[in-house]
Motif scaffolding. Structure first.
Motif, PDB file in Angstrom:
ATOM      1  N   PRO A   2     -44.110  60.001  34.541  1.00  0.00           N
ATOM      2  CA  PRO A   2     -43.104  59.086  35.095  1.00  0.00           C
ATOM      3  C   PRO A   2     -43.277  57.674  34.531  1.00  0.00           C
ATOM      4  CG  PRO A   2     -44.710  59.714  36.780  1.00  0.00           C
ATOM      5  CD  PRO A   2     -45.069  60.463  35.534  1.00  0.00           C
ATOM      6  N   ILE A   3     -42.284  56.849  34.743  1.00  0.00           N
ATOM      7  CA  ILE A   3     -42.357  55.448  34.320  1.00  0.00           C
ATOM      8  C   ILE A   3     -43.502  54.775  35.074  1.00  0.00           C
ATOM      9  CG2 ILE A   3     -41.134  53.238  34.332  1.00  0.00           C
ATOM     10  CD1 ILE A   3     -38.526  54.843  33.970  1.00  0.00           C
ATOM     11  N   ARG A   4     -44.305  54.027  34.350  1.00  0.00           N
ATOM     12  CA  ARG A   4     -45.485  53.377  34.932  1.00  0.00           C
ATOM     13  C   ARG A   4     -45.109  52.200  35.827  1.00  0.00           C
ATOM     14  NH1 ARG A   4     -47.289  54.811  29.575  1.00  0.00           N
ATOM     15  NH2 ARG A   4     -49.068  56.219  29.757  1.00  0.00           N
ATOM     16  N   ALA A   5     -46.023  51.880  36.747  1.00  0.00           N
ATOM     17  CA  ALA A   5     -45.844  50.739  37.654  1.00  0.00           C
ATOM     18  C   ALA A   5     -45.604  49.469  36.837  1.00  0.00           C
ATOM     19  CB  ALA A   5     -47.069  50.573  38.540  1.00  0.00           C
ATOM     20  N   GLY A   6     -44.728  48.619  37.333  1.00  0.00           N
ATOM     21  CA  GLY A   6     -44.387  47.378  36.640  1.00  0.00           C
ATOM     22  C   GLY A   6     -43.167  47.518  35.753  1.00  0.00           C
ATOM     23  N   TYR A   7     -42.750  48.779  35.533  1.00  0.00           N
ATOM     24  CA  TYR A   7     -41.562  49.065  34.723  1.00  0.00           C
ATOM     25  C   TYR A   7     -40.574  49.860  35.563  1.00  0.00           C
ATOM     26  CZ  TYR A   7     -44.465  47.864  30.696  1.00  0.00           C
ATOM     27  OH  TYR A   7     -45.264  47.212  29.803  1.00  0.00           O
ATOM     28  N   GLY A   8     -39.343  49.811  35.145  1.00  0.00           N
ATOM     29  CA  GLY A   8     -38.288  50.591  35.761  1.00  0.00           C
ATOM     30  C   GLY A   8     -37.280  50.908  34.681  1.00  0.00           C
ATOM     31  N   PHE A   9     -36.066  51.200  35.080  1.00  0.00           N
ATOM     32  CA  PHE A   9     -35.040  51.501  34.093  1.00  0.00           C
ATOM     33  C   PHE A   9     -33.728  50.857  34.472  1.00  0.00           C
ATOM     34  CE2 PHE A   9     -35.223  54.933  37.160  1.00  0.00           C
ATOM     35  CZ  PHE A   9     -33.899  55.068  37.545  1.00  0.00           C
ATOM     36  N   GLU A  10     -32.924  50.655  33.466  1.00  0.00           N
ATOM     37  CA  GLU A  10     -31.562  50.140  33.608  1.00  0.00           C
ATOM     38  C   GLU A  10     -30.671  51.232  33.058  1.00  0.00           C
ATOM     39  OE1 GLU A  10     -29.122  46.402  34.098  1.00  0.00           O
ATOM     40  OE2 GLU A  10     -31.184  46.872  34.611  1.00  0.00           O
ATOM     41  N   LEU A  60     -38.575  45.753  32.779  1.00  0.00           N
ATOM     42  CA  LEU A  60     -39.558  45.378  33.790  1.00  0.00           C
ATOM     43  C   LEU A  60     -38.955  45.655  35.161  1.00  0.00           C
ATOM     44  CD1 LEU A  60     -40.992  41.966  32.517  1.00  0.00           C
ATOM     45  CD2 LEU A  60     -41.990  44.250  32.308  1.00  0.00           C
ATOM     46  N   TRP A  61     -39.800  45.973  36.139  1.00  0.00           N
ATOM     47  CA  TRP A  61     -39.335  46.231  37.494  1.00  0.00           C
ATOM     48  C   TRP A  61     -40.462  45.924  38.460  1.00  0.00           C
ATOM     49  CZ3 TRP A  61     -34.814  47.050  39.745  1.00  0.00           C
ATOM     50  CH2 TRP A  61     -34.820  47.481  41.060  1.00  0.00           C
ATOM     51  N   PRO A  62     -40.261  45.267  39.579  1.00  0.00           N
ATOM     52  CA  PRO A  62     -38.953  44.905  40.121  1.00  0.00           C
ATOM     53  C   PRO A  62     -38.403  43.590  39.572  1.00  0.00           C
ATOM     54  CG  PRO A  62     -40.654  44.350  41.709  1.00  0.00           C
ATOM     55  CD  PRO A  62     -41.346  45.001  40.527  1.00  0.00           C
ATOM     56  N   SER A  63     -39.230  42.798  38.931  1.00  0.00           N
ATOM     57  CA  SER A  63     -38.698  41.556  38.357  1.00  0.00           C
ATOM     58  C   SER A  63     -37.979  41.871  37.050  1.00  0.00           C
ATOM     59  CB  SER A  63     -39.831  40.567  38.100  1.00  0.00           C
ATOM     60  OG  SER A  63     -40.747  41.118  37.171  1.00  0.00           O
ATOM     61  N   TRP A  64     -37.186  40.927  36.584  1.00  0.00           N
ATOM     62  CA  TRP A  64     -36.477  41.062  35.318  1.00  0.00           C
ATOM     63  C   TRP A  64     -37.118  40.088  34.359  1.00  0.00           C
ATOM     64  CZ3 TRP A  64     -33.128  44.185  33.028  1.00  0.00           C
ATOM     65  CH2 TRP A  64     -32.497  43.745  31.859  1.00  0.00           C
ATOM     66  N   GLY A  65     -37.351  40.485  33.126  1.00  0.00           N
ATOM     67  CA  GLY A  65     -37.921  39.569  32.161  1.00  0.00           C
ATOM     68  C   GLY A  65     -38.107  40.219  30.816  1.00  0.00           C
ATOM     69  N   VAL A  66     -38.711  39.488  29.907  1.00  0.00           N
ATOM     70  CA  VAL A  66     -38.937  40.004  28.562  1.00  0.00           C
ATOM     71  C   VAL A  66     -40.125  40.965  28.567  1.00  0.00           C
ATOM     72  CG1 VAL A  66     -37.871  38.009  27.467  1.00  0.00           C
ATOM     73  CG2 VAL A  66     -40.343  38.029  27.838  1.00  0.00           C
ATOM     74  N   LEU A  67     -40.054  41.975  27.740  1.00  0.00           N
ATOM     75  CA  LEU A  67     -41.108  42.982  27.685  1.00  0.00           C
ATOM     76  C   LEU A  67     -42.275  42.587  26.798  1.00  0.00           C
ATOM     77  CD1 LEU A  67     -38.794  46.119  27.524  1.00  0.00           C
ATOM     78  CD2 LEU A  67     -40.390  45.567  29.349  1.00  0.00           C
ATOM     79  N   GLY A  68     -42.026  41.678  25.841  1.00  0.00           N
ATOM     80  CA  GLY A  68     -43.073  41.319  24.886  1.00  0.00           C
ATOM     81  C   GLY A  68     -42.968  42.180  23.633  1.00  0.00           C
ATOM     82  N   ALA A  69     -43.711  41.814  22.617  1.00  0.00           N
ATOM     83  CA  ALA A  69     -43.647  42.502  21.314  1.00  0.00           C
ATOM     84  C   ALA A  69     -44.115  43.950  21.448  1.00  0.00           C
ATOM     85  CB  ALA A  69     -44.484  41.760  20.286  1.00  0.00           C
ATOM     86  N   GLY A  70     -43.490  44.814  20.687  1.00  0.00           N
ATOM     87  CA  GLY A  70     -43.902  46.211  20.643  1.00  0.00           C
ATOM     88  C   GLY A  70     -43.039  47.098  21.521  1.00  0.00           C
TER      89      GLY A  70
END
Length: 129
Positions: free
Chosen positions: A84-92, A115-125
């Protein structure tokens, strides 16, 4: 300027339902996304699935669409990555609205990691793994 020119050439604006698996993007507005290399630290979406939702040309209610898209995106991630999607991430997810979008895209569902539950940049990679 060679490398910088190439990076600029890799950037393109797309309608949200035109994202392809493996593309990373930055939200420009509600329906336009800027496709960027996944190495760009400012990307906020990573598309991991583009699937048919299964409702054909007659879309169900909005709440039913949300339920189908949620289930489809969760199971698509699990199937592709084996967990499953790891903690700190979600899907749109994105699906077509009734009218012209629905005529063109039918029951397409685009699923992107964020990112989930906050919205933001994922970073490089790439974070979808």
């Amino acid at each position: 300027t060679g490398a910088h020119d190439q990076e600029d050439a890799d950037l393109k604006k797309v309608f949200y339902l035109d994202l392809k698996v493996g593309q990373c993007a930055v939200r420009q507005n509600s329906k336009t996304l800027l496709v960027v290399p996944c190495s760009n630290p400012n990307h906020s979406l990573e598309t991991y699935a583009v699937v048919q939702g299964g409702w054909g040309s007659a879309a169900p209610s909005h709440s039913a669409l949300v339920s189908i898209a949620t289930s489809t995106c969760r199971s698509s991630f699990q199937r592709r990555f084996g967990h499953p999607i790891r903690a700190g991430y979600g899907f749109e997810f994105f699906f077509a609205y009734p009218g012209a979008q629905e005529e063109k895209y039918r029951d397409r569902v685009n699923c992107s990691l964020r990112l989930w539950p906050s919205w933001g940049v994922l970073g490089a990679g790439t974070h979808s793994r």
